[in-house]
Design an enzyme around this catalytic site. Structure first.
Site, PDB file in Angstrom:
ATOM      1  N   LEU A  82      -4.707   7.296  -4.159  1.00 11.42           N
ATOM      2  CA  LEU A  82      -3.487   6.742  -4.341  1.00 11.42           C
ATOM      3  C   LEU A  82      -3.529   5.930  -5.381  1.00 11.42           C
ATOM      4  CD1 LEU A  82      -2.071   6.840  -0.638  1.00 11.42           C
ATOM      5  CD2 LEU A  82      -1.652   8.479  -2.471  1.00 11.42           C
TER       6      LEU A  82
ATOM      7  N   GLY B 249      -2.706   4.421   7.812  1.00 10.07           N
ATOM      8  CA  GLY B 249      -1.622   3.658   7.156  1.00 10.07           C
ATOM      9  C   GLY B 249      -1.133   4.308   5.917  1.00 10.07           C
TER      10      GLY B 249
ATOM     11  N   VAL C 295      -9.526   5.639   4.314  1.00  9.71           N
ATOM     12  CA  VAL C 295     -10.379   5.053   3.337  1.00  9.71           C
ATOM     13  C   VAL C 295     -10.904   3.873   3.747  1.00  9.71           C
ATOM     14  CG1 VAL C 295     -10.247   3.714   1.024  1.00  9.71           C
ATOM     15  CG2 VAL C 295      -9.054   5.891   1.177  1.00  9.71           C
ATOM     16  N   GLY C 296      -9.950   2.918   4.399  1.00 12.57           N
ATOM     17  CA  GLY C 296     -10.276   1.736   4.729  1.00 12.57           C
ATOM     18  C   GLY C 296     -11.606   1.481   5.697  1.00 12.57           C
ATOM     19  N   GLU C 297     -11.738   2.692   6.397  1.00 13.73           N
ATOM     20  CA  GLU C 297     -12.970   2.405   7.607  1.00 13.73           C
ATOM     21  C   GLU C 297     -13.994   3.189   7.089  1.00 13.73           C
ATOM     22  OE1 GLU C 297     -10.761   1.489  11.671  1.00 13.73           O
ATOM     23  OE2 GLU C 297     -10.449   3.174  10.542  1.00 13.73           O
TER      24      GLU C 297
ATOM     25  N   LYS D 251      -6.697  11.130   2.632  1.00 12.09           N
ATOM     26  CA  LYS D 251      -7.245  10.642   3.764  1.00 12.09           C
ATOM     27  C   LYS D 251      -7.605   9.356   4.101  1.00 12.09           C
ATOM     28  CE  LYS D 251     -10.439  14.266   3.064  1.00 12.09           C
ATOM     29  NZ  LYS D 251     -11.433  15.008   3.216  1.00 12.09           N
TER      30      LYS D 251
ATOM     31  N   ILE E 196      -2.446  -5.133   5.090  1.00 14.04           N
ATOM     32  CA  ILE E 196      -3.106  -6.345   5.479  1.00 14.04           C
ATOM     33  C   ILE E 196      -4.324  -6.549   4.265  1.00 14.04           C
ATOM     34  CG2 ILE E 196      -2.517  -6.039   7.926  1.00 14.04           C
ATOM     35  CD1 ILE E 196      -5.257  -4.361   7.933  1.00 14.04           C
TER      36      ILE E 196
ATOM     37  N   PHE F  36      -8.640  -5.879  10.072  1.00 10.75           N
ATOM     38  CA  PHE F  36     -10.022  -5.432  10.476  1.00 10.75           C
ATOM     39  C   PHE F  36     -10.159  -4.920  12.096  1.00 10.75           C
ATOM     40  CE2 PHE F  36     -10.701  -8.855   7.378  1.00 10.75           C
ATOM     41  CZ  PHE F  36     -10.939  -7.998   6.280  1.00 10.75           C
TER      42      PHE F  36
ATOM     43  N   ARG G   6      -6.571  12.560  -1.627  1.00 13.77           N
ATOM     44  CA  ARG G   6      -6.027  12.099  -2.902  1.00 13.77           C
ATOM     45  C   ARG G   6      -6.217  10.808  -3.247  1.00 13.77           C
ATOM     46  NH1 ARG G   6      -1.513  13.565  -6.034  1.00 13.77           N
ATOM     47  NH2 ARG G   6      -0.766  15.058  -4.410  1.00 13.77           N
TER      48      ARG G   6
END
Lengths: 166, 735
Positions: free
Chosen positions: B621, B515, B694-696, B692, B472, B246, B619
């Site tokens: 994944l 990432g 995603v995590g944030e 593109k 992570i 994070f 996309r």
């Protein structure tokens, strides 16, 4: 001293200050149980002792000489996952995985608590059968923090197993 | 080595053409069995035989000087091997690839908890007890602990986002028919990954190996080498499993440097896991902010001017600055645009990147402002946003690579039942509960970062992927296996993924939501090279190949992959990096959040009943892991809106609540079931994988949707986050 963990007897010469969690992780090589806070605030260290889930960071190892202790290693290895472990995988009930052993140990004992009819804060009634719906599961699993916040998936995984076993 | 810089759109032909049908599928996590069985090895696990335990002794004042350190009593305690406080490389704080930490011996105290000494002992208990016996004399001085009382610097060079002043704001606001001007505040946020910051360090001659909880292995290696003044080639960094990051593990904590120093001094491996409360002092947190949002528009809601300015805190020697208005830059139209983050210097632990720097807290201002403005104009909040949807980037004029924000609004509104929302605040009751709904836009900038991977097709027809990328919790292991499986026609069970080792090809690492797209692209490029070699061995053109379940077909001939390899493994590398296209297009992920809350009319308790979002991430994944990341972010948004609140004791420079007992991250009972839907459009401008950020994305705007729903339920607008009961109660309508 002798400790019975996952049905196996372990010999260990432990410092009286050693927590049950550190006994497992640092002395016996059972690193599946995790240390997130060491203060009983996060639940990552949850083990099942004499059938009940406890925060193993909040109890000293020397108090558990004759106890029946179960950790994640006792529930199922990577090639022999039990139904709850499999449900956690299929429902993606984790991300980083660090809280996961604690979540699974906690849920294992929690399902038994519900079977025994123990009410929770959100139970409509204090007696009678407990139906593990989403609200009941969420409430009963709120001692296990998941910072990745897989909570909805954790609920789905546990409910599937609880319903299958009901 | 197949190298592609993004100088133009690029899509590997085989990424869509394979018959395997693996990419994007909701495949179970590659590392799932290891994680649910407790066999995944995190940083503090798997230490070499004879490893000692370290405990860091931190300063007990927030500002001043160290007069003396007396270690005699600590050294005399049973089990203690060494107490170190005089190494000239002792770090005073976090390091990163650009900056070694300020070093000591630390006679100047920059913040409470700053490392002064490290105790090394045979057991954890002995190290902890001896740490308490180290006697330090101080000369305390006045510290700048209150970020709201410190002097604000407007002219500074910190951070990656410069001040932007496009057009005459005062004139534009004077001319506007409607002017909106409000201030918002957000508190300190801790990243609070569940796995503590932890390290095992050991030396083999002059070679150092560090096993640590890190997001970016390559940058960590550089930082460690700089901090210890040694060649990078002699440092190896391992991070095979990381228990959440994070942003908090983007740098290298002082405990890693201290463990290496202590291991050198004692000649034995040393491991340190920071106690929970110490993490807040030795790692970084997100700054608190005050923000001012000004919008000028006409009565139809067409924006002519927009200004998003804020103040963020930082300690003396750090150069990061929370880019508060970052997400607002390309979000809405408007000719005149002002964006700035001013600085206050404080004597607190450093501030740094925490999930979605900028957007996570900046969206509280812009997305609540849009909600407030819509009500003043008598417009639906979605309609106001629709009227200000820009056709090109409103700041740079560049075309958007892909932008499906309007579709996200439409599909979200339809799925949520937005048309059933009562526009009048405080008008829906269910018993003692007030019911409301709110929405917000979501946006997170997309970054492309240089990344490399090696793929080996071995004699058994199995593929091995190697890169120093980390997982992570994001799903890296799984998505890299899917990309290679898709292109090489292999099931995930025929692929080995090896991550988190600095000896492997250097990657982007995990951070900034770059990432997945970056590392998946490197793997895809390596696979293109393997396909070219397979085609050569088949006497066919690469585009003729069809690969499925370990069999290669071309021109009517089918051959098992293993036969084609013929005992001679095919090794290929791919490297992807940003290029002209990355600069020529405006790139971001987008989404729309919808939220329904119930607020208790008597107690002010807020319950989030429903959250639903629709997201445009290029996309997808892996539909399962992508969804999990979005949902996790949304839940962070709920907690940012309602409970997370890091409190600084402005008298001492200490944190009041740096633990899970008092800093309230979301728990299971705080969270309803959350719906997440994707509008998928492969973004060939972003990277070869077409994916593109995603995590944030999930956290961006989610909290604002909750805040807007609380306002709709109650008629109380809270602009000082989090929205706690005490802030709602005085304004609640009569029961």
């Amino acid at each position: 001293m002798q400790f019975t963990i996952n049905g196996q007897v372990h010999e260990a010469d432990v410092d009286i200050r050693t927590s049950l969690l550190d006994l497992a992780r640092e002395h016996l090589g059972l690193t599946g149980s995790k240390k997130g806070c060491d203060h009983g605030q996060c639940g990552a260290c949850t083990m099942i002792v004499n059938g009940r889930r406890i925060n193993s960071c909040l109890t000293l190892a020397v108090m558990h000489q004759d106890d029946d202790i179960v950790t994640i290693e006792g529930l199922g290895g990577p090639d022999a996952l039990n139904p709850l472990q499999r449900a956690f995988v299929t429902h993606d009930a984790f991300q980083c995985g660090y809280c996961t052993p604690g979540q699974i140990c906690s849920a294992t004992a929690m399902i038994e608590e519900a079977r025994m009819g123990w009410p929770s804060h959100v139970s409509e009634r204090l007696d009678g059968d407990v139906i593990l719906d989403n609200d009941e599961i969420s409430e009963r699993m709120s001692g296990n923090i998941c910072r990745c916040a897989a909570y909805p998936n954790i609920v789905d995984a546990i409910r599937e197993v609880a319903e299958a076993g009901a | 080595m197949r190298e592609v810089r993004m100088d133009g759109p690029y899509r590997p032909a085989a990424l869509g053409a394979s018959a395997q049908g693996l990419l994007g599928r909701p495949v179970d996590r590659y590392d799932g069995a290891a994680k649910v069985s407790g066999t995944a090895g995190y940083a503090f696990e798997g230490a070499p035989e004879g490893t000692l335990y370290g405990h860091v002794v931190g300063a007990e004042i927030g500002a001043g000087r160290v007069l003396s350190v007396d270690v005699a009593a600590a050294e005399a305690m049973p089990g203690v091997v060494a107490v170190i406080h005089d190494d000239p490389r002792m770090p005073s704080g976090e390091a990163n690839s650009e900056h070694a930490p300020k070093v000591g011996p630390a006679d100047r105290i920059h913040h409470y908890g700053q490392p002064i000494a490290i105790v090394v002992a045979e057991s954890q208990e002995a190290a902890r007890a001896a740490a308490g016996a180290v006697r330090i004399d101080y000369a305390p001085s006045e510290g700048r602990f209150d970020s709201r009382a410190a002097e604000v610097e407007h002219d500074h060079k910190l951070g990656f986002l410069p001040t932007i002043r496009r057009g005459d704001l005062d004139a534009a606001l004077a001319e506007a028919e409607v002017v909106f001007d409000e201030r918002y505040a957000t508190p300190v946020h801790f990243p609070a990954a569940l796995e503590p910051h932890a390290t095992i360090a050991w030396w083999d001659g002059d070679r150092l190996t560090v096993r640590a909880s890190l997001q970016i292995v390559g940058a960590a290696r550089t930082a460690i080498a700089v901090a210890l003044d040694m060649p990078e080639a002699k440092v190896r960094v391992l991070a095979p499993y990381v228990g959440g990051g994070f942003g908090g593990k983007t740098g290298v904590g002082p405990e890693t440097i201290l463990a290496a120093i202590a291991a050198r001094r004692t000649g034995r491996p040393v491991k340190i896991a920071l106690p929970r409360r110490q993490i807040a002092y030795l790692g970084h947190h997100r700054t608190d902010t005050v923000q001012r949002l000004r919008i000028g528009c006409n009565r139809d809601g067409r924006i002519s001017a927009i200004a998003h300015e804020g103040v963020a805190a930082q300690k003396e020697d750090r150069t990061f600055l929370e880019p508060i208005p970052f997400g607002t830059l390309p979000l809405y139209a408007g000719k005149v645009r002002h964006f700035a983050t001013s600085l206050v210097r404080v004597d607190l632990p450093g501030t740094g990147a925490v999930r979605a720097p900028g957007e996570a807290i900046g969206t509280f201002a812009i997305e609540c402002a849009m909600d407030e403005l819509a009500e003043r104009l008598g417009l639906d909040p979605i309609e106001l946003r629709r009227r200000n949807e820009p056709e090109t980037d409103p700041l740079s004029g560049k075309p958007f690579s892909t932008r499906r924000l309007l579709d996200c609004y439409d599909e979200g509104a339809r799925r949520f039942g937005w048309d059933r929302r009562a526009a009048t605040p405080g008008s829906v009751r269910e018993g003692e509960w007030l019911i409301g709904a709110g929405m917000a836009a979501s946006l997170r900038g997309n970054f492309t970062v240089k990344s490399e991977a090696r793929v080996t097709l071995d004699a058994d027809g199995r593929a091995v992927i190697e890169t120093d990328m980390t997982d992570i919790g994001t799903g890296t292991y799984t998505i890299l296996a899917q990309v290679a499986g898709e292109m090489l026609g292999l099931g995930v069970d025929r692929i080995d993924v090896r991550l988190g080792d600095s000896e492997m090809p250097p990657s982007a690492g995990s951070g900034g939501s770059f990432g997945a797209g970056s590392s998946a692209s490197a793997v895809a490029l390596a696979c293109e090279d393997i396909l070219a070699e397979l085609a050569r061995r088949m006497n066919a053109a690469p585009e003729e190949l069809s690969l499925k379940d370990g069999v290669v077909t071309a021109g009517g001939r089918s051959t098992p992959l293993a036969d084609l390899v013929r005992g001679k493994p095919i090794v290929a590398s791919g490297r992807m990096g940003p290029g002209k296209e990355s600069k020529a297009t405006s790139q971001a992920s987008h989404g729309a959040h919808f939220c329904e809350v119930a607020v208790n009319g008597v107690t002010g308790e807020v319950r989030v009943r429903r959250m639903l979002g629709v997201f445009d991430v290029g996309r997808v994944l892996n539909e399962k892991t992508a969804r999990s990341q979005i949902v996790g972010g949304v839940i962070w948004g709920i907690a940012y809106a309602l409970s997370e609140d890091g409190v600084v004791d402005v008298r001492s420079g200490r944190f009041v609540n740096p633990d899970f007992g008092e800093y309230h991250v979301a728990v299971n009972a705080d969270v309803p079931q959350i719906e997440c839907h994707f509008i998928e459009e492969v973004d060939d401008h972003a990277n070869p994988a077409g994916a593109k950020a995603v995590g944030e994305l999930g956290i961006s705007g989610a909290g604002a949707a909750v805040a807007n729903a609380v306002y709709n339920a109650t008629g109380v607008r809270v602009r000082d986050f989090p929205i706690t009961l005490d802030k709602l109660l005085p304004g609640l309508p009569p029961v």
